[in-house]
Scaffold this active site. Structure first.
Site, PDB file in Angstrom:
ATOM      1  N   HIS A 169      50.648  57.429  76.086  1.00  0.00           N
ATOM      2  CA  HIS A 169      49.996  56.462  77.251  1.00  0.00           C
ATOM      3  C   HIS A 169      49.428  57.598  77.977  1.00  0.00           C
ATOM      4  O   HIS A 169      50.109  58.242  78.959  1.00  0.00           O
ATOM      5  CB  HIS A 169      51.160  55.959  78.149  1.00  0.00           C
ATOM      6  CG  HIS A 169      50.394  54.890  78.882  1.00  0.00           C
ATOM      7  ND1 HIS A 169      51.066  53.661  79.449  1.00  0.00           N
ATOM      8  CD2 HIS A 169      49.289  55.028  79.758  1.00  0.00           C
ATOM      9  CE1 HIS A 169      50.433  53.269  80.479  1.00  0.00           C
ATOM     10  NE2 HIS A 169      49.302  53.898  80.573  1.00  0.00           N
TER      11      HIS A 169
ATOM     12  N   HIS B 266      50.211  46.226  80.028  1.00  0.00           N
ATOM     13  CA  HIS B 266      50.546  46.821  81.532  1.00  0.00           C
ATOM     14  C   HIS B 266      50.892  45.295  82.126  1.00  0.00           C
ATOM     15  O   HIS B 266      50.047  44.667  82.555  1.00  0.00           O
ATOM     16  CB  HIS B 266      49.059  47.430  81.894  1.00  0.00           C
ATOM     17  CG  HIS B 266      49.139  47.440  83.459  1.00  0.00           C
ATOM     18  ND1 HIS B 266      49.161  48.762  84.109  1.00  0.00           N
ATOM     19  CD2 HIS B 266      49.064  46.719  84.560  1.00  0.00           C
ATOM     20  CE1 HIS B 266      48.954  48.524  85.299  1.00  0.00           C
ATOM     21  NE2 HIS B 266      48.917  47.271  85.594  1.00  0.00           N
TER      22      HIS B 266
ATOM     23  N   ASP C 145      52.003  58.510  81.350  1.00  0.00           N
ATOM     24  CA  ASP C 145      50.920  57.625  82.028  1.00  0.00           C
ATOM     25  C   ASP C 145      50.099  58.725  82.904  1.00  0.00           C
ATOM     26  O   ASP C 145      49.801  58.405  84.030  1.00  0.00           O
ATOM     27  CB  ASP C 145      51.649  56.686  82.952  1.00  0.00           C
ATOM     28  CG  ASP C 145      50.543  55.626  83.710  1.00  0.00           C
ATOM     29  OD1 ASP C 145      49.544  55.895  83.176  1.00  0.00           O
ATOM     30  OD2 ASP C 145      50.853  54.979  84.496  1.00  0.00           O
TER      31      ASP C 145
ATOM     32  N   PRO D 282      46.086  54.767  92.488  1.00  0.00           N
ATOM     33  CA  PRO D 282      47.243  55.149  92.108  1.00  0.00           C
ATOM     34  C   PRO D 282      47.292  55.994  91.013  1.00  0.00           C
ATOM     35  O   PRO D 282      46.443  55.812  90.269  1.00  0.00           O
ATOM     36  CB  PRO D 282      47.816  53.694  91.822  1.00  0.00           C
ATOM     37  CG  PRO D 282      46.616  52.931  91.327  1.00  0.00           C
ATOM     38  CD  PRO D 282      45.398  53.470  92.079  1.00  0.00           C
TER      39      PRO D 282
ATOM     40  N   ASN E  74      50.990  53.227  89.974  1.00  0.00           N
ATOM     41  CA  ASN E  74      51.319  51.893  89.856  1.00  0.00           C
ATOM     42  C   ASN E  74      51.781  51.539  88.095  1.00  0.00           C
ATOM     43  O   ASN E  74      51.249  52.054  87.323  1.00  0.00           O
ATOM     44  CB  ASN E  74      49.985  51.113  89.481  1.00  0.00           C
ATOM     45  CG  ASN E  74      50.027  49.613  89.490  1.00  0.00           C
ATOM     46  OD1 ASN E  74      51.325  49.220  89.517  1.00  0.00           O
ATOM     47  ND2 ASN E  74      48.899  49.031  88.902  1.00  0.00           N
TER      48      ASN E  74
ATOM     49  N   ASN F 229      40.620  52.576  80.120  1.00  0.00           N
ATOM     50  CA  ASN F 229      39.953  52.572  81.476  1.00  0.00           C
ATOM     51  C   ASN F 229      39.083  53.446  81.946  1.00  0.00           C
ATOM     52  O   ASN F 229      38.958  53.958  82.974  1.00  0.00           O
ATOM     53  CB  ASN F 229      40.933  51.932  82.470  1.00  0.00           C
ATOM     54  CG  ASN F 229      41.871  52.962  82.644  1.00  0.00           C
ATOM     55  OD1 ASN F 229      41.988  54.036  81.879  1.00  0.00           O
ATOM     56  ND2 ASN F 229      42.551  53.142  83.813  1.00  0.00           N
TER      57      ASN F 229
ATOM     58  N   ASP G 148      45.399  48.735  80.076  1.00  0.00           N
ATOM     59  CA  ASP G 148      46.172  49.395  81.079  1.00  0.00           C
ATOM     60  C   ASP G 148      45.541  49.487  82.294  1.00  0.00           C
ATOM     61  O   ASP G 148      44.129  49.973  82.061  1.00  0.00           O
ATOM     62  CB  ASP G 148      46.925  50.401  80.316  1.00  0.00           C
ATOM     63  CG  ASP G 148      47.639  51.315  81.484  1.00  0.00           C
ATOM     64  OD1 ASP G 148      48.787  50.920  81.715  1.00  0.00           O
ATOM     65  OD2 ASP G 148      47.310  52.379  81.596  1.00  0.00           O
TER      66      ASP G 148
ATOM     67  N   ARG H  94      39.834  60.071  80.876  1.00  0.00           N
ATOM     68  CA  ARG H  94      38.654  59.417  81.777  1.00  0.00           C
ATOM     69  C   ARG H  94      37.369  59.721  81.270  1.00  0.00           C
ATOM     70  O   ARG H  94      36.347  59.714  81.973  1.00  0.00           O
ATOM     71  CB  ARG H  94      38.896  60.479  83.340  1.00  0.00           C
ATOM     72  CG  ARG H  94      40.333  60.534  84.072  1.00  0.00           C
ATOM     73  CD  ARG H  94      40.483  59.055  84.332  1.00  0.00           C
ATOM     74  NE  ARG H  94      41.716  59.124  85.383  1.00  0.00           N
ATOM     75  CZ  ARG H  94      42.439  57.952  85.717  1.00  0.00           C
ATOM     76  NH1 ARG H  94      42.399  56.871  84.783  1.00  0.00           N
ATOM     77  NH2 ARG H  94      43.416  58.045  86.627  1.00  0.00           N
TER      78      ARG H  94
HETATM   79  O1  DOR Z   1      49.212  54.601  88.457  1.00  0.00           O
HETATM   80  C1  DOR Z   1      48.540  54.202  87.556  1.00  0.00           C
HETATM   81  N1  DOR Z   1      47.277  54.860  87.153  1.00  0.00           N
HETATM   82  N2  DOR Z   1      48.800  53.291  86.854  1.00  0.00           N
HETATM   83  C2  DOR Z   1      47.885  52.609  86.063  1.00  0.00           C
HETATM   84  O2  DOR Z   1      48.310  51.604  85.114  1.00  0.00           O
HETATM   85  C3  DOR Z   1      46.480  53.026  85.920  1.00  0.00           C
HETATM   86  C4  DOR Z   1      46.327  54.493  86.089  1.00  0.00           C
HETATM   87  C5  DOR Z   1      45.008  55.111  86.297  1.00  0.00           C
HETATM   88  O3  DOR Z   1      44.275  54.733  85.318  1.00  0.00           O
HETATM   89  O4  DOR Z   1      44.707  55.715  87.245  1.00  0.00           O
END
Ligand code: DOR
Length: 400
Positions: free
Chosen positions: A57, A175, A279, A293, A252, A91, A148, A61
């Protein structure tokens, strides 16, 4: 490419021995005492040799948010953290919902040539929350689908996505969040989404993996589901076991209270938690100021977990290796995660005795966003080896 590592303490999920390891043609050829081969040798007496880590996970970017991280900086952060395989979230911009974006990422990763990169595809097309027809067009290079960053809020859509996942042999990574409920209570939001997904997995027989589990109740639902024989695995993130909400840092799911943290650690000890995943969510300083987050986690995960879980005697180093290497490799069907003849020669050399302070100025990641900056930790990554090749060594220690 041949490499002989001599005299290390070899640790994986089932062994803790002092031995030599010989890697040839990318795989582990031999483990034993006094192996003699005329090739590059690393003298590793006093150091630990573990299977390198596998991160199910993380967020690199690219495409779209390269100012936060790109595939090169993400790869460099991974090897500095001891990882040789990662699974990237969808994402990006555009959202990874088709093979064009998947292939762009995989080709760029191949060009970089450092670690194995896997790319997940979004559950809903472009994260629209509704359409899943794009899933018909993805090929076998994709193992995991996930929205996610967002949850899939519509029950029927998640049900249909799970049926599609069964048909295409995909893992659904959930998620667990209902954003409307998060406005009231983020724990309630995670808990309700978790129980919903477990019920749907039971109904559809889909292969469900719960991402970044953070509450006591969510883990309890997963335990109950596993006891019933439902096909679920789950991960926790290092920050959710090393920190509680007395630390103010936006991520998050959020940092939870002490009771949640203790329950997660107990769940790890009892074998209910399958995986530690970072994450890894790099952001720019400005984006953090705006309240986004996330924690940049690849370069701190091992030391944070070793310090919190092993040094504090909650679990053995064997167990940590299982959580960071063997189990994620098994879930992703990779020939990694164990130090055994025939497995990939992907290893990490660690100095377990070394105490140091985390220093974001040394991060290879563009994301310096971490609450662990300046924390005192044990266990420094001395070298990362991929297919018998040294792809990272601390301060060029093993450069030839
Ligand atoms: O804190 C987080 N950041 N939680 C997520 O689920 C997404 C992630 C992000 O892509 O920045």
């Amino acid at each position: 490419m041949e490499l002989l590592i001599k005299g290390a303490r070899i640790i994986d999920w089932r062994q803790d021995i002092t031995s030599d390891v010989y890697i040839k043609n990318g795989t582990i050829q031999d483990i034993g005492n006094n192996i003699q081969v005329d090739c590059k040798i690393i003298e590793a007496k006093g150091l630990a040799l573990l299977p390198s880590f596998v991160d199910m996970h993380c967020h690199f970017r690219e495409p779209g948010f390269e100012y936060k991280e790109d595939l090169l900086s993400g790869n460099l952060a991974a090897v500095r953290g001891g990882y040789t395989a990662v699974n990237l979230m969808a994402n990006t911009n555009p959202v990874c919902s088709n093979m064009e974006v998947v292939n762009y990422v995989l080709n760029r990763a191949k060009e970089i040539g450092l670690i194995d990169v896997h790319q997940s595809v979004s559950i809903t097309n472009g994260f629209d929350g509704h359409s899943i027809y794009h899933l018909d067009n993805i090929d076998e290079s994709v193992k995991i689908i996930s929205d996610d960053g967002n949850g899939v809020e519509n029950n029927r859509v998640m049900l249909q996505a799970m049926l599609k996942a069964v048909e295409k042999n995909l893992i659904i990574m959930s998620h667990a969040e209902d954003r409307e409920l998060s406005l009231y209570d983020t724990a309630l939001s995670e808990n309700i989404s978790t129980i919903r997904d477990i019920e749907l997995a039971n109904y559809t027989k889909a292969r469900l993996h719960m991402a970044h589990v953070s509450t006591k109740e969510a883990l309890q639902y997963i335990i109950d589901g596993k006891r019933k024989g439902i096909n679920i695995t789950c991960e926790v993130a290092p920050h959710h076991i090393a920190l509680d909400n007395s630390t103010e840092y936006k991520v998050n799911p959020p940092l939870r209270n002490k009771e949640d943290v203790n329950f997660l650690i107990e769940g790890i000890k009892q074998g209910w938690v399958d995986v530690i995943a970072t994450d890894h969510a790099p952001h720019s300083a400005l984006d953090k100021e705006k309240g986004l987050p996330g924690i940049s986690g690849l370069e701190t995960a091992f030391s944070v977990c070793f310090t919190k879980l092993v040094k504090e005697k909650h679990i053995s180093l064997n167990k940590l290796s299982e959580l960071m290497s063997k189990n994620p490799a098994n879930i992703m069907r990779l020939n990694k995660g164990q130090i055994k003849k025939g497995y990939d020669g992907d290893l990490v050399i660690v100095d377990l005795e070394k105490m140091y302070h985390i220093d974001i100025s040394k991060f290879a990641s563009k994301g310096k966003n971490t609450p662990f900056d300046k924390s005192k930790v044990w266990g420094s990554i001395e070298a990362t080896i991929k297919a018998g090749e040294i792809i990272y060594s601390r301060e060029g220690l093993y450069d030839s």
